[in-house]
Design an enzyme around this catalytic site. Structure first.
Site, PDB file in Angstrom:
ATOM      1  CB  CYS A 128     -38.568  27.375  48.113  1.00 26.71           C
ATOM      2  SG  CYS A 128     -36.944  26.781  48.656  1.00 26.71           S
ATOM      3  CG  ASP A 160     -35.829  29.754  52.488  1.00 27.60           C
ATOM      4  OD1 ASP A 160     -36.157  30.328  53.544  1.00 27.60           O
ATOM      5  OD2 ASP A 160     -34.731  29.932  51.927  1.00 27.60           O
ATOM      6  NE  ARG A 169     -34.453  32.616  54.007  1.00 27.80           N
ATOM      7  CZ  ARG A 169     -33.382  32.823  53.236  1.00 27.80           C
ATOM      8  NH1 ARG A 169     -32.577  33.835  53.508  1.00 27.80           N
ATOM      9  NH2 ARG A 169     -33.121  32.042  52.214  1.00 27.80           N
ATOM     10  CG  HIS A 175     -37.216  32.008  47.920  1.00 25.79           C
ATOM     11  ND1 HIS A 175     -36.060  32.346  48.588  1.00 25.79           N
ATOM     12  CD2 HIS A 175     -37.254  30.662  47.910  1.00 25.79           C
ATOM     13  CE1 HIS A 175     -35.441  31.248  48.973  1.00 25.79           C
ATOM     14  NE2 HIS A 175     -36.142  30.202  48.578  1.00 25.79           N
ATOM     15  CB  CYS A 187     -33.731  30.104  45.986  1.00 21.67           C
ATOM     16  SG  CYS A 187     -34.197  28.387  46.323  1.00 21.67           S
TER      17      CYS A 187
HETATM   18 CO    CO Z   1     -35.366  28.345  48.263  1.00 18.44          CO
END
Ligand code: CO
Length: 212
Positions: free
Chosen positions: A43, A45, A47, A99, A102
């Site tokens: 992803c 993302d 993080r 993750h 999400c």
């Molecule tokens: Co995500």
């Protein structure tokens, strides 16, 4: 305080120096060749930093990231990455890493209008549709999001295996395993969903391509 772009250049100089301090050939070695054995599809993302999570240096991990780690059948971008990784770099492992919690998965689960991204997230709505009762029977929205994160990874592992690229690799006797993992933001740990696919017999007949 959020760092300015100028600050990023400062940090870059510090980072490059720290790498040279431990190995003065660090960059000259990487300049010539990359020999990763892994393709990470994760992803976008912020993080979930791919290399960092698995403790890998530059040169060790080939990476593709998009919102909610999706491998659509005809996404030219993702397919180009997979082809390059398998046929040129000859990676032996492709890891789909989702993750928990999400945002893309959460958005796919609600019925709000998020604009264009809802067309992208329709790939996840397809997974939701296939598992609708299981997801909706879960008691809280958080449990629903996290289970759909897992089921999305399972489906994307299958999607990688269904590509002409993976099938051709197996037909040619190459080692290639597609893995499905989930990262937990709460403890920083990866969990193996144990849904590996490493041969064409594991994919549904409808997708199978047996010869030229
Ligand atoms: Co995500």
């Amino acid at each position: 305080m959020k760092p300015s772009p100028e600050e990023l250049f400062k940090r870059n100089i510090e980072w490059a120096s720290s790498k040279l301090a431990t190995d003065d050939k660090f960059f000259s070695k990487l300049n010539d060749i990359q020999t990763p054995n892994y393709l990470w599809i994760g992803c976008s993302d912020s993080r979930v930093p791919a290399n960092e999570i698995v403790g890998m240096d530059p040169g060790e991990l080939f990476v593709h990231r998009n919102v909610a780690n999706i491998v659509p059948h005809s996404d030219a971008n993702c397919l180009a990455v997979i082809q390059y990784a398998v046929e040129v770099l000859e990676v032996e492992h492709i890891i789909i890493t989702g993750h928990y919690n999400c945002g893309g998965i959460r958005a796919a689960l609600d019925d709000k209008d998020h604009g264009q991204i809802d067309n992208w997230l329709a790939n996840i709505k397809d997974v939701l549709k296939e598992n609708y009762k299981e997801i909706m029977d879960l008691k809280t929205e958080q449990l629903q999001v996290d289970r759909l994160c897992e089921l999305n990874v399972v489906e994307q592992v299958r999607n990688v295996a269904r590509t002409t690229i993976a099938q051709r690799a197996w037909r040619n006797g190459k080692e290639l395993t597609v893995h499905g993992w989930v990262y937990d933001l709460k403890d920083g740990l990866l969990r193996d969903l144990k849904v590996d696919i490493n041969n064409a017999q594991q994919i549904h007949e409808a997708y199978r391509i047996n010869s030229k």
